[in-house]
Design a protein around this motif. Structure first.
Motif, PDB file in Angstrom:
ATOM      1  N   ASN A   1      13.317  -6.445   7.473  1.00  0.00           N
ATOM      2  CA  ASN A   1      12.387  -5.325   7.577  1.00  0.00           C
ATOM      3  C   ASN A   1      11.710  -5.171   6.221  1.00  0.00           C
ATOM      4  OD1 ASN A   1      12.921  -4.601  10.239  1.00  0.00           O
ATOM      5  ND2 ASN A   1      14.673  -3.359   9.653  1.00  0.00           N
ATOM      6  N   GLN A   2      10.517  -4.695   6.246  1.00  0.00           N
ATOM      7  CA  GLN A   2       9.759  -4.543   5.018  1.00  0.00           C
ATOM      8  C   GLN A   2       9.437  -3.076   4.784  1.00  0.00           C
ATOM      9  OE1 GLN A   2       9.057  -7.124   2.950  1.00  0.00           O
ATOM     10  NE2 GLN A   2      10.264  -8.369   4.369  1.00  0.00           N
ATOM     11  N   MET A   3       9.465  -2.691   3.533  1.00  0.00           N
ATOM     12  CA  MET A   3       9.091  -1.316   3.213  1.00  0.00           C
ATOM     13  C   MET A   3       7.641  -1.046   3.578  1.00  0.00           C
ATOM     14  SD  MET A   3      11.109  -0.186  -0.130  1.00  0.00           S
ATOM     15  CE  MET A   3      11.893  -1.619  -0.782  1.00  0.00           C
ATOM     16  N   ALA A   4       6.823  -2.077   3.544  1.00  0.00           N
ATOM     17  CA  ALA A   4       5.424  -1.914   3.923  1.00  0.00           C
ATOM     18  C   ALA A   4       5.313  -1.438   5.371  1.00  0.00           C
ATOM     19  CB  ALA A   4       4.662  -3.219   3.722  1.00  0.00           C
ATOM     20  N   ASP A   5       6.312  -1.758   6.207  1.00  0.00           N
ATOM     21  CA  ASP A   5       6.298  -1.295   7.601  1.00  0.00           C
ATOM     22  C   ASP A   5       6.321   0.226   7.671  1.00  0.00           C
ATOM     23  OD1 ASP A   5       6.393  -3.966   8.288  1.00  0.00           O
ATOM     24  OD2 ASP A   5       8.536  -3.951   8.765  1.00  0.00           O
TER      25      ASP A   5
ATOM     26  N   ALA B   1       3.944  -5.992  -3.200  1.00  0.00           N
ATOM     27  CA  ALA B   1       2.947  -7.003  -3.564  1.00  0.00           C
ATOM     28  C   ALA B   1       2.685  -7.886  -2.349  1.00  0.00           C
ATOM     29  CB  ALA B   1       3.450  -7.839  -4.737  1.00  0.00           C
ATOM     30  N   ASP B   2       1.463  -8.274  -2.171  1.00  0.00           N
ATOM     31  CA  ASP B   2       1.055  -9.147  -1.062  1.00  0.00           C
ATOM     32  C   ASP B   2       1.322  -8.528   0.305  1.00  0.00           C
ATOM     33  OD1 ASP B   2       0.271 -11.126  -2.925  1.00  0.00           O
ATOM     34  OD2 ASP B   2       2.344 -11.831  -3.055  1.00  0.00           O
ATOM     35  N   THR B   3       1.242  -7.202   0.389  1.00  0.00           N
ATOM     36  CA  THR B   3       1.315  -6.517   1.682  1.00  0.00           C
ATOM     37  C   THR B   3       0.019  -5.729   1.853  1.00  0.00           C
ATOM     38  OG1 THR B   3       2.286  -4.431   0.895  1.00  0.00           O
ATOM     39  CG2 THR B   3       3.820  -6.244   1.399  1.00  0.00           C
TER      40      THR B   3
END
Length: 158
Positions: free
Chosen positions: A57-61, A88-90
């Motif tokens: 899972n990504q924090m960007a989600d 970065a890169d999200t």
């Protein structure tokens, strides 16, 4: 008679000194307990962050789900830098960082502000020193119109 007064004065002085020593010892115990509680909270938080990373899972989600495309990060110590690198890169853009020690910090590709500066508009400000979240939130909410959220909200909310 003088001997009784001397014994009494010595005993009273000893009791006062012992009372002072016990009082100081209790203060130190309280400080160390507070520090231990703080570091335990950091430990639990980092365990959760690691679980999040392992589950891919990504924090960007979190930010995408909450329609927060442009954010600022408050606190650029270890957690602030880790969040900056994780985003970065999200599609979540870190517009700037806020730190009370902004004069002594350099972050590549990111403007730095002090809390007392005029802060540009973003969709949210993420506070990384979560132990002090309420105090920091109180200060920032007087300056900005966007939500001020804790990094705990991000990590536990993904």
């Amino acid at each position: 008679m003088k001997r009784k007064v001397l014994i009494f004065a010595t005993a009273a002085g000893s009791v006062l000194a012992a009372g002072f020593a016990v009082s100081r010892l209790l203060e130190l115990i309280k400080k160390y307990k507070n520090d231990a509680d703080k570091y335990y909270a950091y430990y639990l938080f980092m365990c959760q962050w690691i679980k999040l990373k392992k589950s891919h899972n990504q924090m960007a989600d979190f930010f995408a789900h909450n329609n927060m495309q442009k954010i600022a990060i408050y606190g650029m110590e270890s957690m602030g830098n880790a969040l900056y690198e994780a985003l970065a890169d999200t599609n979540t853009k870190v517009e700037y960082a806020i730190d009370k020690n902004a004069d002594d910090i350099f972050v590549t590709g990111c403007d730095l502000y002090k809390p007392e500066d005029d802060l540009p508009e973003v969709d949210a400000i993420v506070v990384t020193p979560f132990i002090y979240f309420r105090e920091i939130q109180s200060v920032l909410q007087k300056k900005v119109t966007c939500p001020v959220i804790s990094i705990e909200d991000v990590v536990y909310g993904v």
